[in-house]
Design a protein around this motif. Structure first.
Motif, PDB file in Angstrom:
ATOM      1  N   LEU B 200      57.133 -12.791  50.590  1.00 48.21           N
ATOM      2  CA  LEU B 200      56.068 -13.651  51.114  1.00 48.21           C
ATOM      3  C   LEU B 200      54.726 -13.280  50.492  1.00 48.21           C
ATOM      4  O   LEU B 200      53.928 -14.157  50.144  1.00 48.21           O
ATOM      5  CB  LEU B 200      55.988 -13.526  52.645  1.00 48.21           C
ATOM      6  CG  LEU B 200      57.192 -14.059  53.426  1.00 48.21           C
ATOM      7  CD1 LEU B 200      57.034 -13.773  54.913  1.00 48.21           C
ATOM      8  CD2 LEU B 200      57.360 -15.550  53.199  1.00 48.21           C
ATOM      9  N   SER B 201      54.480 -11.974  50.348  1.00 46.78           N
ATOM     10  CA  SER B 201      53.227 -11.543  49.727  1.00 46.78           C
ATOM     11  C   SER B 201      53.157 -12.043  48.288  1.00 46.78           C
ATOM     12  O   SER B 201      52.109 -12.491  47.823  1.00 46.78           O
ATOM     13  CB  SER B 201      53.112 -10.019  49.730  1.00 46.78           C
ATOM     14  OG  SER B 201      53.127  -9.552  51.037  1.00 46.78           O
ATOM     15  N   ALA B 202      54.294 -11.960  47.595  1.00 48.69           N
ATOM     16  CA  ALA B 202      54.312 -12.430  46.207  1.00 48.69           C
ATOM     17  C   ALA B 202      54.012 -13.921  46.135  1.00 48.69           C
ATOM     18  O   ALA B 202      53.234 -14.371  45.290  1.00 48.69           O
ATOM     19  CB  ALA B 202      55.673 -12.130  45.582  1.00 48.69           C
ATOM     20  N   LEU B 203      54.606 -14.690  47.059  1.00 47.47           N
ATOM     21  CA  LEU B 203      54.365 -16.140  47.064  1.00 47.47           C
ATOM     22  C   LEU B 203      52.886 -16.431  47.331  1.00 47.47           C
ATOM     23  O   LEU B 203      52.274 -17.282  46.685  1.00 47.47           O
ATOM     24  CB  LEU B 203      55.222 -16.825  48.127  1.00 47.47           C
ATOM     25  CG  LEU B 203      56.724 -16.947  47.832  1.00 47.47           C
ATOM     26  CD1 LEU B 203      57.454 -17.573  49.009  1.00 47.47           C
ATOM     27  CD2 LEU B 203      56.934 -17.798  46.583  1.00 47.47           C
ATOM     28  N   GLN B 204      52.311 -15.694  48.304  1.00 44.77           N
ATOM     29  CA  GLN B 204      50.891 -15.911  48.622  1.00 44.77           C
ATOM     30  C   GLN B 204      50.025 -15.545  47.432  1.00 44.77           C
ATOM     31  O   GLN B 204      49.054 -16.220  47.117  1.00 44.77           O
ATOM     32  CB  GLN B 204      50.491 -15.069  49.827  1.00 44.77           C
ATOM     33  CG  GLN B 204      50.883 -15.711  51.143  1.00 44.77           C
ATOM     34  CD  GLN B 204      50.469 -14.866  52.320  1.00 44.77           C
ATOM     35  OE1 GLN B 204      50.917 -13.741  52.457  1.00 44.77           O
ATOM     36  NE2 GLN B 204      49.632 -15.393  53.174  1.00 44.77           N
ATOM     37  N   ASP B 205      50.398 -14.467  46.781  1.00 43.03           N
ATOM     38  CA  ASP B 205      49.624 -13.983  45.649  1.00 43.03           C
ATOM     39  C   ASP B 205      49.591 -15.016  44.523  1.00 43.03           C
ATOM     40  O   ASP B 205      48.580 -15.192  43.846  1.00 43.03           O
ATOM     41  CB  ASP B 205      50.250 -12.692  45.145  1.00 43.03           C
ATOM     42  CG  ASP B 205      49.202 -11.780  44.548  1.00 43.03           C
ATOM     43  OD1 ASP B 205      48.229 -11.481  45.252  1.00 43.03           O
ATOM     44  OD2 ASP B 205      49.354 -11.396  43.378  1.00 43.03           O
TER      45      ASP B 205
END
Lengths: 329, 374
Positions: B200-205
């Motif tokens: 999820l963090s990667a997607l947000q990033d």
């Protein structure tokens, strides 16, 4: 020690099941019973304005059918606020998104919308309170809200932000057709086209296109804009070369300090602070000792423009390009 | 710090507590429909009942008797009342489902820190919703499979699929082996949650520079009760219908499991069946709640503690009362934020953390004080 008796008397589970079933049935009943068809014109309503109903083609290939001249417009997309304010009398706009006060021309001219309604959340109950007949929003504005409003027969037009200068004129024409203010839109477009042509002529006459990086830094992280963004288009239009795009970077992206040093642009474009000359991005570039050897800093070639112009995706981006171009003269 | 469920002493008879909560629920339901706003004013009780009657075809819609003036804006009072109804039903249902899931999982894991996020349901729902939202905002259009026009449905369905899919994986991996234990399940849940949090963090990033996409992701992360529709309320209703009947099938078993799996087995508890039923109910409850209103934290963690503080730790009382208390709590929080913050509302997840955090701390400290006195 294990006790087979629970510590307390229980609630009868059957009762809970019963309540749950009744609630669900009530819910389904309420949802299904009322006629959800779009409202029909009320008896006694005024006949539609000349030229209506009309069908307007949208850039995504879809069409919108307007029954009458929009008289109560809600603008929920900041990028459409500037054009809407120029094309419509303010009494035909019933509400703007709250961000417009910061990220549109209202940031520089707040008196235009002083005391008028804005909303923070694009939710159906809020929007409906303004009884709009046309709602303008971005393609990804709260999907549920768009669904509810359309279900109530309100026209909702979703328009994506432009990413090239050539999209700006057609955008004005489209809005003019939606608002039934084609003449005003044509005047604005003519003026805009002339300004763009003048900038292109000036840019073409320059022998050297100095490199520039659009840079914002509100904390530790720096940000920039590569190709495929409107600020990139404005940089090129002003006669500069976007150093970030030149190395193949696209869209809005992080720019670590070491990358900024590696690019070492001749010019830096930064957002100024609201109402002040020296913004956080500007001061961090000017005072950070790690950037002391940056060409733009040594030669005092840091251009600060109003933050709303730095971020705008409306036709006012041409104003940003003009402010940049002046620095090359 | 104790993380166990503790044997708190009941302060209220469960039926009295249920009566109080039910009365509170009805009062909050009516208040939520009638509350005053700067845009709409307030609806009086007569208007609320008439509006509800109009939905059933028993009365004229609100505003139907307003004189028609050419060119005047249309009266949308009836539509506004209906929106409030769906929002209210969704809020109450989501609160009930999350609290039930929390109570079930705390009972199964015998750990007061267990919450619906533990078995990966919330993370899975977030993953599904994030992918759908990014696809709809043009970042992964290929993922739409031509379903781009069904926006709101798509996000909800993707969240539901993600929640059920990921919790299914957690349960399958956690219950492998000849003698699966809840400890294994717990650790598998932690591992999968960590993995998905990274994704999820990667997607947000990847979309940090896209204001529209980021705003949608953030809205989901903190939950939303805006613009709820009948199908949102229907989804939580379906969740309740599937999970509440599980309560009588597992309540006594969870009481017996409190002393350990081996003891419970010796007393005739079908521990594997109980685990499966509890996990199924918790996953379905959380999935339908999160898919309907995004991620709303703390309800599943705090409410069961509050209920145990009131009526003791017997699951035959804790489970159904958690359903009621969860509904009351989320509805009360939603109403409070509407009344207090006005046109600058907070996301329900933010408010729940602000209110739930101190309450949880208070319950823990009160528990510590009691055990010291004892």
């Amino acid at each position: 020690m294990i006790s087979l008796q629970p510590e307390s008397r229980s609630i009868r589970p059957a009762a809970a099941r019963w309540v749950c079933t009744v609630l669900l049935a009530l819910c389904a009943g309420l949802a299904g019973c009322r006629d959800r068809s779009p409202p029909t014109p009320r008896p006694g309503a005024a006949p539609p304005a000349a030229g209506f109903p009309r069908t307007v083609a949208l850039p995504d290939g879809s069409e919108v059918e307007l029954a009458d001249r929009p008289r109560r417009v809600v603008v929920a997309n900041t990028a459409l606020v500037d054009a809407s304010l120029e094309l419509l009398a303010t009494d035909r706009i019933v509400a703007l998104c709250d961000q417009a006060r910061t990220w549109s021309s209202l940031a520089a001219h707040p008196e235009i919308w002083a005391g008028r309604p804005t909303f923070r959340h694009f939710d159906a109950e809020t929007i409906l309170a303004y009884s709009p007949d046309l709602v303008l929003c971005s393609p990804f504005s709260q999907l549920e809200t768009v669904h509810v409003l359309r279900g109530l027969g309100i026209q909702v037009v979703k328009l994506a932000d432009p990413t090239t200068i050539d999209e700006l004129g057609p955008r004005l024409t489209l809005l003019g057709r939606l608002f039934d203010t084609e003449e005003r839109a044509a005047e604005l477009r003519q003026d805009l086209d002339a300004r763009i042509a003048a900038l292109r002529t000036r840019a073409a006459s320059r022998e050297h296109r100095p490199s520039l990086v659009a840079y914002s830094r509100l904390g530790e992280e720096g940000w920039t804009m590569g190709s495929g963004t409107l600020i990139h288009a404005a940089i090129e239009l002003a006669g500069f070369e976007n150093a970030v795009a030149a190395v193949g970077r696209e869209g809005a992206r992080r720019l670590p300090l070491e990358d900024l040093l590696a690019l070492d642009p001749e010019w830096l474009l930064v957002p100024a602070a609201f109402g002040e000359e020296d913004g956080l991005s500007q001061s961090s570039v000017q005072r950070d000792p790690r950037l002391a050897r940056l060409r733009a800093r040594r030669n005092d070639r840091i251009v600060a423009i109003h933050p709303w112009l730095f971020s705008t995706t409306s036709h006012e981006i041409v104003t940003a390009a003009e402010q940049l171009a002046v620095r090359l003269d | 710090m104790t993380t166990g469920l503790g044997a708190s002493h009941p302060r209220l008879p469960p039926r009295f507590a249920a009566g109080l909560l039910a009365a509170g629920l009805v009062a909050l339901f009516l208040l939520q429909l009638a509350h005053s706003s700067d845009l709409w004013g307030s609806f009086d009780l007569g208007e609320v009942l008439r509006g509800l009657g109009a939905m059933l075809g028993l009365a004229d819609p609100l505003g139907a008797d307003v004189p028609i003036e050419p060119g005047a804006p249309q009266d949308h009072s009836q539509d506004a009342l209906e929106m409030r109804l769906w929002r209210t039903l969704t809020a109450a249902g989501v609160g009930a489902l999350l609290a039930l899931a929390g109570a079930l999982l705390q009972g199964l894991f015998r750990n007061g820190l267990a919450s619906p996020s533990l078995i990966g349901v919330t993370a899975g729902a977030n993953l599904g919703a994030f992918v759908a939202m990014l696809a709809l905002s043009g970042h992964a259009h290929w993922a739409l499979w031509g379903l781009g026009d069904s926006g709101p449905w798509l996000v909800t369905l993707a969240a539901l699929a993600g929640a059920l899919g990921v919790s299914g994986v957690v349960v399958l991996l956690g219950l492998r082996g000849p003698r699966p234990s809840v400890a294994t399940l717990l650790l598998v849940g932690v591992a999968i949650n960590t993995l998905i949090a990274g994704l999820l963090s990667a997607l947000q990033d990847l979309v940090l520079g896209d204001n529209a996409a980021m705003s949608a992701l953030q809205s989901w992360t903190f939950g939303t009760l805006y613009s709820r529709q009948a199908w949102h309320a229907g989804l939580v209703g379906l969740g309740l219908l599937l999970t509440v009947p599980v309560i009588p099938l597992v309540a006594t078993e969870l009481d017996l499991l409190a002393s350990g799996e081996d003891d419970a087995r010796a007393l005739g508890v079908a521990t594997h069946r109980t685990r499966i039923l509890v996990l199924f109910a918790a996953a379905v409850a959380t999935a339908s709640a999160v898919a309907s209103a995004g991620q709303i934290g703390f309800v599943g963690l705090v409410i069961p503690h509050m209920v145990r503080a009131l009526v003791g730790s017997g699951h035959r009382a804790v489970l159904p009362l958690s359903v009621l208390a969860g509904a009351v709590f989320l509805l009360a929080c939603d109403l409070a934020q509407v009344l207090v913050t006005g046109d600058r509302p907070l996301h329900p997840g933010v408010l729940m953390s602000l209110i739930g955090g101190p309450i949880f701390l208070w319950i823990l400290l009160a528990g510590l004080r009691r055990s010291r006195t004892w």
